[in-house]
Enzyme design. Structure first.
Site, short mmCIF file in Angstrom:
data_model
loop_
_atom_site.label_atom_id
_atom_site.label_comp_id
_atom_site.label_asym_id
_atom_site.label_seq_id
_atom_site.Cartn_x
_atom_site.Cartn_y
_atom_site.Cartn_z
N LYS A 44 -6.92 2.86 -2.52
CA LYS A 44 -7.58 3.70 -1.51
C LYS A 44 -8.15 4.92 -2.20
O LYS A 44 -7.51 5.51 -3.06
CB LYS A 44 -6.55 4.12 -0.45
CG LYS A 44 -7.13 4.87 0.73
CD LYS A 44 -6.07 5.06 1.82
CE LYS A 44 -6.68 5.72 3.05
NZ LYS A 44 -5.73 5.83 4.16
N ASP A 48 -12.71 8.55 8.97
CA ASP A 48 -11.71 7.56 9.37
C ASP A 48 -12.05 6.18 8.80
O ASP A 48 -13.19 5.74 8.88
CB ASP A 48 -11.64 7.46 10.89
CG ASP A 48 -10.64 6.41 11.32
OD1 ASP A 48 -9.46 6.52 10.93
OD2 ASP A 48 -11.03 5.44 12.00
N ASP A 76 -9.89 -3.02 1.00
CA ASP A 76 -9.99 -2.53 2.38
C ASP A 76 -11.38 -1.92 2.55
O ASP A 76 -11.77 -1.04 1.76
CB ASP A 76 -8.89 -1.49 2.64
CG ASP A 76 -8.86 -1.01 4.09
OD1 ASP A 76 -9.92 -0.62 4.60
OD2 ASP A 76 -7.78 -1.00 4.69
N TRP A 99 0.87 -1.18 0.00
CA TRP A 99 0.00 0.00 0.00
C TRP A 99 0.91 1.23 0.00
O TRP A 99 1.79 1.36 0.85
CB TRP A 99 -0.93 0.05 1.22
CG TRP A 99 -1.64 1.37 1.28
CD1 TRP A 99 -2.60 1.82 0.43
CD2 TRP A 99 -1.39 2.44 2.21
NE1 TRP A 99 -2.98 3.10 0.77
CE2 TRP A 99 -2.26 3.51 1.86
CE3 TRP A 99 -0.54 2.60 3.30
CZ2 TRP A 99 -2.29 4.71 2.56
CZ3 TRP A 99 -0.57 3.80 4.00
CH2 TRP A 99 -1.43 4.84 3.63
N ASP A 126 -10.55 3.32 9.78
CA ASP A 126 -9.91 2.26 10.57
C ASP A 126 -10.45 2.11 11.99
O ASP A 126 -9.66 2.03 12.93
CB ASP A 126 -8.40 2.49 10.60
CG ASP A 126 -7.80 2.53 9.21
OD1 ASP A 126 -7.74 1.48 8.58
OD2 ASP A 126 -7.41 3.63 8.75
N HIS A 131 -11.81 1.90 2.30
CA HIS A 131 -11.11 2.62 1.24
C HIS A 131 -11.98 3.01 0.05
O HIS A 131 -11.47 3.23 -1.05
CB HIS A 131 -9.92 1.80 0.75
CG HIS A 131 -8.76 1.84 1.69
ND1 HIS A 131 -7.50 1.44 1.35
CD2 HIS A 131 -8.67 2.26 2.97
CE1 HIS A 131 -6.68 1.59 2.37
NE2 HIS A 131 -7.38 2.08 3.38
N GLU A 181 -2.98 -2.63 -2.74
CA GLU A 181 -4.16 -2.09 -2.03
C GLU A 181 -4.54 -0.68 -2.49
O GLU A 181 -3.82 0.28 -2.23
CB GLU A 181 -3.86 -2.07 -0.52
CG GLU A 181 -5.03 -1.58 0.32
CD GLU A 181 -4.71 -1.58 1.81
OE1 GLU A 181 -3.55 -1.83 2.19
OE2 GLU A 181 -5.64 -1.31 2.59
N HIS A 233 -8.88 -6.33 3.68
CA HIS A 233 -8.56 -5.63 4.92
C HIS A 233 -9.90 -5.27 5.55
O HIS A 233 -10.55 -4.32 5.14
CB HIS A 233 -7.75 -4.35 4.64
CG HIS A 233 -6.29 -4.59 4.63
ND1 HIS A 233 -5.36 -3.59 4.52
CD2 HIS A 233 -5.58 -5.75 4.75
CE1 HIS A 233 -4.15 -4.11 4.55
NE2 HIS A 233 -4.25 -5.41 4.67
N ASP A 266 -7.65 -4.66 9.57
CA ASP A 266 -6.86 -3.42 9.47
C ASP A 266 -7.60 -2.28 10.17
O ASP A 266 -8.47 -1.65 9.58
CB ASP A 266 -6.60 -3.08 8.00
CG ASP A 266 -5.72 -1.84 7.86
OD1 ASP A 266 -5.13 -1.42 8.87
OD2 ASP A 266 -5.63 -1.29 6.74
C1 RNT Z 1 -3.96 2.51 4.85
C2 RNT Z 1 -4.07 1.09 4.46
C3 RNT Z 1 -3.00 0.20 4.96
C4 RNT Z 1 -2.60 0.52 6.37
C5 RNT Z 1 -1.68 -0.49 6.99
C6 RNT Z 1 -1.02 0.04 8.21
O1 RNT Z 1 -5.05 3.23 4.60
O2 RNT Z 1 -5.32 0.59 4.81
O3 RNT Z 1 -3.38 -1.12 4.81
O4 RNT Z 1 -3.71 0.66 7.20
O5 RNT Z 1 -0.82 -0.96 6.05
ZN ZN Z 2 -5.69 -1.50 4.63
#
Ligand code: RNT
Ligand code: ZN
Length: 419
Positions: free
Chosen positions: A229, A295, A260, A186, A297, A263, A227, A287, A327
């Site tokens: 985003k 946010d 993810d 990523w 995460d 994302h 990955e 993820h 994640d």
């Molecule tokens: C960031 C990505 C990535 C990170 C990790 C720490 O937006 O999701 O995967 O969260 O690699």
């Molecule tokens: Zn991620």
């Protein structure tokens, strides 16, 4: 307690059997789906380079709950504690900046498998597999927001070398542990404001990734993932590695796409993407995360979205094609609890998917959408929790909220003593 767990399970088994579902088969299938625990929940995405660098890359960890892991040994002990609260055998996902550098300054373009020998030994002892990620953030050469797609060739080459070495480390982990290491790239690259040229950074990223992946490595040892985003903090207007960029990249280069959950557009779910991308890619990485406003995460909860994701993993009929990683990072609550809550929720959601009455599909095939909806709703109230408790008990891990007592005890004796 054990008596009531068994009694509740017996009733649940009969209820599901009446729906044509074999609970024992669902539990056996659940035990075969590993979830990769992200090590970075344990120390707020800090890593062990100890150069006092800031996180950056559009990532932010908020909260100041005491007790974060400060050393590899502490992080491993905390992960082992978390793993002891989770039924079945899981995996652990590392980032490159969690290497053990023996107090020396080892820059990202100089990391080697030897720096991860401690992790590999530990994983062997835990009987688990490892996954890996190059760390293309929290570094002076990432400070202006670009890494693999940087306009300066020297900076690009630095990150290419880092990612190349990360793949070699992943391969060494996979070889040593006898299970392929999913190594996920990523890159945070992007612009805060409207770019004039959206194309050039993407062309550079594609070329850089081709360099990273130039050397063939055995898929029994390492599986390459990338990955996308949509946006991050500071990259609100443009990310080089967008969804379309990486989808095309993966299909043409035969790589794993990492979806993810945080994302995409805030109301967009990755659940619906799984079946589409699996038509074109043999395997993918998830993820699993939870987006809340800006946010991406938050700790994974047992939400409608999570249930939909898990249901789709199961509905593919080949869950082994979907590598499940977590994640998220929350520094405002006990970090071991964060692992336990998120991982157990992922597993609960998978179990609900595995217990889905076949009548739902049959009704759809027959064009009977009334019955489909009726049974989708009935299924929500079937006693999956009794099957979950039974699974936890049979795996020798705490049933119900009892895992929290373990976390509190560990907090009193270990994490709470850290300053
Ligand atoms: C960031 C990505 C990535 C990170 C990790 C720490 O937006 O999701 O995967 O969260 O690699
Ligand atoms: Zn991620």
């Amino acid at each position: 307690m054990v008596g009531s767990i068994d009694a509740a399970y017996e009733i649940a088994r009969e209820r599901y059997a009446a729906h044509g579902v074999e609970t024992a088969a669902a539990v056996a299938a659940l035990a075969k789906i590993p979830v990769s625990l992200h090590c970075w929940q344990g120390d707020d995405v800090g890593g062990f380079e100890h150069d006092g660098g800031t996180l950056g890359g559009g990532l932010a960890v908020t909260g100041n709950y005491p007790g974060k892991a400060r050393t590899p040994d502490e992080l491993r002990a905390d992960l082992a504690k978390a793993l002891s609260l989770i039924p079945g055998r899981q995996r652990v996902n590392l980032h490159a900046f969690y290497g053990e550098f023996g107090g020396k300054k080892v820059d990202r373009d100089a990391i080697e498998p030897a720096h991860f020998a401690g992790w590999i030994d530990w994983a062997k002892a835990q009987h688990i597999g490892l996954d890996f990620n190059p760390t293309c953030f929290a570094h002076p050469k990432a400070a202006d927001g670009f890494t693999l797609s940087h306009a300066d060739m020297r900076i690009r080459n630095f990150w290419i070398e880092h990612c190349r070495r990360s793949r070699e480390i992943g391969a060494a982990m996979g070889k040593a542990l006898g299970t392929p290491c999913v190594t996920n790239v990523w890159a945070p690259d992007g612009y805060k404001d409207t770019p004039a040229d959206r194309l050039a950074p993407r062309a550079r990223l594609a070329a850089a990734l081709d360099d990273v992946f130039a050397k063939p490595l055995p898929p029994e040892h390492v599986l390459d993932a990338v990955e996308p985003k949509l946006f991050g903090i500071g990259t609100e207007s443009y990310t080089t590695g967008s969804a379309e960029f990486y989808l095309g990249y993966c299909i043409t280069r035969k790589k794993l796409l990492c979806l993810d959950a945080g994302h995409f557009h805030p109301t967009e779910s990755i659940a619906d993407k799984i079946s589409s991308v699996l038509l074109y890619l043999p395997e993918i990485l998830l993820h699993v995360s939870r987006g809340v406003r800006w946010d991406s995460d938050h700790v994974v909860t047992l939400s409608e979205d999570l249930l939909a994701i898990a249901r789709e993993i199961v509905a593919t009929g080949a869950p082994e094609r979907v590598h499940v990683g977590l994640d998220y990072f929350d520094a405002s609550i006990n970090r071991i609890a964060a692992w336990a809550i998120g991982t157990r929720n992922m597993q609960k959601a998978l179990l609900v998917g595995l217990l889905e009455p076949p009548r739902i599909r049959e009704a759809e095939a027959a064009g009977d959408f009334t019955t489909r909806l009726a049974f989708q709703e009935e299924a929500k109230a079937l006693p999956w929790n009794a099957v979950w408790d039974f699974y936890c008990a049979s795996q020798g891990v705490p049933v119900g909220a009892a895992w929290l007592d373990d976390v509190r005890a560990y907090e009193r004796t270990v994490t709470g003593k850290r300053t």
